[in-house]
Design an enzyme around this catalytic site. Structure first.
Site, PDB file in Angstrom:
ATOM      1  N   ASP A 103      -5.924  -7.612  -0.679  1.00 33.19           N
ATOM      2  CA  ASP A 103      -5.403  -6.358  -0.162  1.00 33.19           C
ATOM      3  C   ASP A 103      -5.669  -6.253   1.338  1.00 33.19           C
ATOM      4  OD1 ASP A 103      -4.317  -3.654  -1.188  1.00 33.19           O
ATOM      5  OD2 ASP A 103      -6.011  -3.048   0.063  1.00 33.19           O
ATOM      6  N   GLU A 142      -1.615  -9.906   1.061  1.00 35.17           N
ATOM      7  CA  GLU A 142      -0.770  -8.710   1.064  1.00 35.17           C
ATOM      8  C   GLU A 142      -0.852  -8.135   2.476  1.00 35.17           C
ATOM      9  OE1 GLU A 142      -0.259  -4.181   0.409  1.00 35.17           O
ATOM     10  OE2 GLU A 142      -2.075  -5.247   0.981  1.00 35.17           O
TER      11      GLU A 142
END
Length: 646
Positions: free
Chosen positions: A384, A413
């Site tokens: 993330d 990401e």
């Protein structure tokens, strides 16, 4: 004038612009097990002497070098580019170098051939040079057959009774040249200053179909395990789980990201940690660590992977805030600074302090977290927002994890600046999210994918074309209806070797929380849904995944050729692999029928007239080089996936 020292003179051969090379070798180019690595370079020297070159390579742990011959590839246009290739059959760090030398006998032979062709005679001086070269070759030769051939040629050249034409025929023959080359010394040898690295991953680092789901909406980890056979049947390779850890109570978000949570609101999985544990703990409502191990084993038995979200952030209740307060940011008044990405605000999440005096302790703790889940069978991590963490940390962490288990794949990401995305790819991330979600027009798609495939990024940046995420519901899907979902699915799955969908896509979920927002109404990030694998798009998903697996052309990125359509609402492209050519044509207009052409260029190498079969419908059509009529509409057929019949 240099002083005479008895040393060899400087090398006269130049080796320039070797490829693949990422930032001059600072970072490794990427390949997968089973790939052929094509090595190339500009190789030349002063004068007109003939050259030879090889790529020298070795795999992880190997001491000795193997060699692959390199040959000129653009000599027909007076170029100096050479290329060769070698296979990589093991994961890990490979390295290669390039070696070139002057082909002394070949140069002499070429000069003789040109003089003979020009009708010159009385070449006794040239023959004496050949005699010397052959004597040296005979002394070096180890193969009995080669030695005999060389000695026979040598005797012929020295026999005054043999006619000149016969001598020329022998010394210019290919057999003699090959025999001499097999024992030739590498005269004036030149090499690269340092070997160049290549990092070889397993195939899933490049190719795979991802399905994202929230375990709490499927009956926890045990419930997800029950879905694995169906997901495998649908052709998915990776099941991606958002964080599975305990969720904090402080500032917990309610439905639709409201600031006040109700008594039954589960909170966002990204608000990690409470008194029961943090990043190394499974939320009790999802199951146990044993349930996770059972899930990863069941997935492995189906040749699938379980991907786990790795989000370096904490709720206010995370144990680290008490155990290591120095790892977090505090304002001058002592309050914690929660995460923000204006206009988004994450009052339930706190970022760590990478400038902490105990930064090494923080790094080691995060490494321990990843290795803990690797020990549980997790071999894929969706990271993330890695672009908000130090680059040096990721290079260190990925290297540390790969020392323990080279199978591990890291997905970034990172929706951020292109330079930052590229840097994450260089330093070790196996693949990355991209801007594909926001590229919906013909020219922006072809421009963006061409950049990914041919700008040099393809050596280290592997894209994953997710069509939607829990955070991203693009306006194209909100307003385009079912046909928009079909188009985006097929484009993602056929343009990119890796692609993914978030659950609900197969059911055409497309309602935003409000106009102008990309957030879902009643987002699953903040509430539990009752999910089932029964969406109407699943048959198409299954078929598209079957086509991807059975056609190698769809398993690579840098083999795409965009075709002219003479209509901006149609996009067409070809993908090729040895023995196969596929052409995809898609209607980008989700609301109306569109007509146009697919212009097939001659450089694709197909026959002037050929037949194509639609891998989705089974229908066949007669096509040819040049313009081929197509018509697509949202109420019948929105896309074609054509395979050229051999």
């Amino acid at each position: 004038m240099p002083n005479s020292t008895g040393r060899e003179p400087p090398a006269r051969i130049e080796i320039q612009y070797p490829a693949p090379a990422v930032d001059g070798g600072r970072y490794a180019a990427k390949r997968c097990v089973g790939d052929l690595v094509t090595v190339s370079a500009d190789i030349f020297r002063d004068g007109h002497d003939k050259l030879r070159a090889v790529a020298r390579y070795r795999g992880p742990g190997a001491r000795g070098w193997k060699e692959a011959e390199m040959l000129p590839v653009d000599a027909h246009i007076d170029g100096v580019r050479w290329a060769g290739e070698f296979p990589v059959d093991a994961m890990g760090r490979w390295e290669y170098t390039i070696e070139s030398w002057t082909d002394v006998f070949g140069t002499w032979r070429d000069e003789m051939a040109r003089k003979v062709q020009a009708g010159q005679h009385d070449l006794a001086g040239e023959i004496s040079e050949g005699v010397l070269l052959l004597r040296e070759a005979a002394e070096r030769s180890k193969a009995k057959k080669d030695t005999g051939l060389i000695e026979h040629a040598l005797a012929t050249l020295q026999d005054d009774k043999v006619p000149e034409e016969a001598k020329f025929a022998i010394v210019l023959g290919d057999e003699l040249h090959d025999a001499v080359e097999r024992c030739a010394e590498r005269h004036g040898r030149s090499t690269l200053r340092e070997p160049l690295p290549i990092e070889v991953d397993r195939l899933r680092a490049r190719f795979g179909a991802w399905y994202e789901l929230f375990p709490r909406s499927w009956g926890g980890l045990a419930g997800v395990r029950k879905q694995l056979p169906k997901l495998a049947e649908l052709g998915f390779d990776v099941v991606y789980l958002p964080p599975i850890h305990p969720i904090g109570e402080t500032n917990r978000k309610g439905r639709n990201n409201s600031l006040v949570a109700g008594p039954n609101d589960p909170g966002s999985p990204w608000a990690i940690g409470d008194e029961r544990g943090g990043h190394d703990t499974v939320h009790p409502e999802l199951g146990s660590e044993d349930d996770l191990r059972a899930l990863t084993k069941a997935a492995a038995d189906l040749d699938m992977d379980v991907a786990l979200d790795f989000a370096i952030q904490c709720s206010a209740d995370h144990p680290w805030l008490k155990e290591h307060p120095e790892w977090f940011h505090r304002r001058p008044d002592g309050t914690l600074k929660y995460a923000e990405n204006p206009p988004k605000r994450y009052q339930d999440i706190y970022n760590v302090n990478w400038e902490s005096p105990d930064w090494e302790g923080l790094w080691n703790a995060l490494r321990a977290v990843v290795l803990h889940w690797v020990d549980c069978g997790v071999k894929v991590f969706r990271v993330d927002n890695p672009h908000t963490k130090p680059f040096a940390f990721w290079e260190w962490l990925i290297g540390q994890v790969h020392e323990r288990d080279r199978d591990v794949v890291f997905l970034a990401e990172a929706f951020t600046r292109r330079a930052v995305m590229r840097q994450l790819g260089k330093l070790g991330f196996s693949q990355s999210y991209t801007y594909f979600t926001w590229k919906n027009g013909r020219w922006e798609l072809s421009e963006y994918v061409s950049e990914l495939a041919y700008s040099g990024e393809q050596e280290y940046f592997r894209p994953n074309f997710f069509v939607n995420t829990p955070d991203i519901l693009h306006a194209y899907l909100q307003h385009g209806g079912e046909s928009a979902f079909v188009t985006r699915l097929v484009l993602a799955a056929t343009l990119g070797p890796s692609y993914g969908i978030y659950s609900g896509y197969e059911s055409f979920e497309n309602v935003p929380v409000r106009d102008g927002s990309e957030e879902y109404l009643d987002s699953e990030k903040y509430e539990i849904k009752q999910r089932r694998l029964d969406g109407p798009l699943l048959p198409l998903i299954k078929r598209v995944n079957e086509i991807r697996r059975s056609n190698a052309a769809f398993q690579r990125l840098s083999n795409v050729t965009f075709l002219e359509t003479e209509n901006e609402a149609l996009i067409a492209f070809a993908k090729q692999a040895p023995g196969e050519t596929l052409v995809v044509v898609a209607n980008l207009d989700p609301a109306g029928a569109q007509e146009g052409v697919a212009v097939v260029p001659a450089h694709l190498g197909v026959a002037p007239a050929f037949r194509v079969r639609d891998e989705l419908s089974g229908e066949s059509y007669d096509w040819r080089l040049g313009r081929n009529y197509v018509r697509l509409d949202p109420w019948g057929r929105q896309v074609h996936i054509f395979k050229v019949e051999q």
